[in-house]
Design a protein around this motif. Sequence first.
Motif, short mmCIF file in Angstrom:
data_model
loop_
_atom_site.label_atom_id
_atom_site.label_comp_id
_atom_site.label_asym_id
_atom_site.label_seq_id
_atom_site.Cartn_x
_atom_site.Cartn_y
_atom_site.Cartn_z
N ASP A 59 8.40 26.40 -64.42
CA ASP A 59 7.82 25.19 -63.82
C ASP A 59 8.69 24.68 -62.68
OD1 ASP A 59 5.80 25.26 -65.72
OD2 ASP A 59 6.79 23.81 -67.04
N PHE A 60 8.05 23.97 -61.74
CA PHE A 60 8.78 23.31 -60.66
C PHE A 60 9.79 22.36 -61.27
CE2 PHE A 60 9.39 19.64 -57.95
CZ PHE A 60 9.83 20.24 -56.79
N PRO A 61 11.06 22.37 -60.84
CA PRO A 61 11.62 23.09 -59.71
C PRO A 61 12.19 24.46 -60.07
CG PRO A 61 13.22 21.51 -60.49
CD PRO A 61 12.00 21.37 -61.36
N LYS B 139 1.62 23.04 -65.77
CA LYS B 139 2.77 23.69 -66.42
C LYS B 139 2.46 25.12 -66.84
CE LYS B 139 5.07 19.84 -66.19
NZ LYS B 139 6.04 19.68 -65.13
N LYS C 226 -5.98 20.21 -58.51
CA LYS C 226 -4.51 20.20 -58.45
C LYS C 226 -3.93 21.36 -57.65
CE LYS C 226 -3.49 17.16 -62.03
NZ LYS C 226 -2.38 16.39 -62.45
N ALA D 90 3.40 28.62 -59.26
CA ALA D 90 2.24 27.73 -59.20
C ALA D 90 1.17 28.08 -60.23
CB ALA D 90 1.64 27.76 -57.80
N ASN E 38 3.17 27.76 -51.72
CA ASN E 38 3.44 27.57 -53.14
C ASN E 38 3.04 26.14 -53.53
OD1 ASN E 38 4.67 27.12 -55.68
ND2 ASN E 38 6.25 28.62 -55.23
N GLU E 39 2.12 26.02 -54.51
CA GLU E 39 1.66 24.72 -54.99
C GLU E 39 2.25 24.39 -56.38
OE1 GLU E 39 -2.57 23.67 -53.12
OE2 GLU E 39 -2.67 25.43 -54.42
N LYS F 146 4.36 22.31 -57.24
CA LYS F 146 4.66 20.89 -57.41
C LYS F 146 3.44 20.10 -57.91
CE LYS F 146 8.04 20.79 -53.65
NZ LYS F 146 8.40 20.15 -52.38
N ASN F 147 2.38 20.77 -58.32
CA ASN F 147 1.11 20.12 -58.65
C ASN F 147 1.06 19.47 -60.04
OD1 ASN F 147 0.68 22.24 -60.48
ND2 ASN F 147 -0.66 23.36 -59.08
N GLY F 148 2.11 19.61 -60.83
CA GLY F 148 2.14 18.99 -62.16
C GLY F 148 1.61 19.87 -63.28
N TRP G 182 11.70 25.93 -56.69
CA TRP G 182 10.26 25.97 -56.46
C TRP G 182 9.45 26.14 -57.73
CZ3 TRP G 182 7.44 24.47 -52.55
CH2 TRP G 182 8.10 24.26 -51.34
#
Length: 190
Positions: A132-134, A100, A42, A142, A93-94, A96-98, A139
Amino acid sequence: MKKILLSLILGLNMTLANAAEPVRVLMETSQGNITLELNADKAPKTVANFVSYVKAKHFDGLTFHRVIRGFMIQGGGYDEKYNQRATQKPIENEAKNGLKNVRGSIAMARTSDPHSASSQFFINHADNSNLDFPSFDGWGYAVFGQVTEGMDVVDKIAEVKTGNIAPFGRDVPVTPIVITHVTIIEAPKK
C-alpha cells in the motif's frame, strides 16, 4: 443560512452525479471464472487503462505467469510460450487512492519505476499492506478493484505447482494457467 444549506445540497448532488460507476469484468480462465468490480471512482486512469485492454482483447490467451501462494497471482503480459504481448504506454500510479492491497483486490504490477504499469496486474491472495501507499519506495501498488465472485478460483490458481521456468525463474506455473477471455459485463439490476 439557506444559501449555505442549498450550496451543500447542490454540492452533494454534484458529487453523487460525478461519481463514476463501478465496472464489472468477467475473467474466464483455464481454472474457472473470476468476476471483478473495478473502482472507476477511486482509480479512474487505471480502470480506463484496464478497460481499454479488455476491449482490445489484449488479455485473451495470456497467462498467470507468476504465482506465489499466500501472496498474489500475476498475469496480463505473456502467452503460454512466454512471448510478451505489446502494450500501450505506461500509466500514472494511482496508489494514493486509499484502496488497499487486501485479499481479493486487483492491483497493477510494475517495475521499480512507480509509473511503469501498463497491462500486467495481480490479484492479492492475502492481505499485503506492505504494497500500500507509500510502501517501501514511497509509492506502492495501485489497487483498482476487487474480486466479487471466484475467490475460490484465485485460491485454486495460487495452489498450482510452480517451478523455475525461463525467462522468469521461479514461481511460474508448471502447467500454464490461461486467461481465455475477458469481457465487461452489466451490473446486476437492483
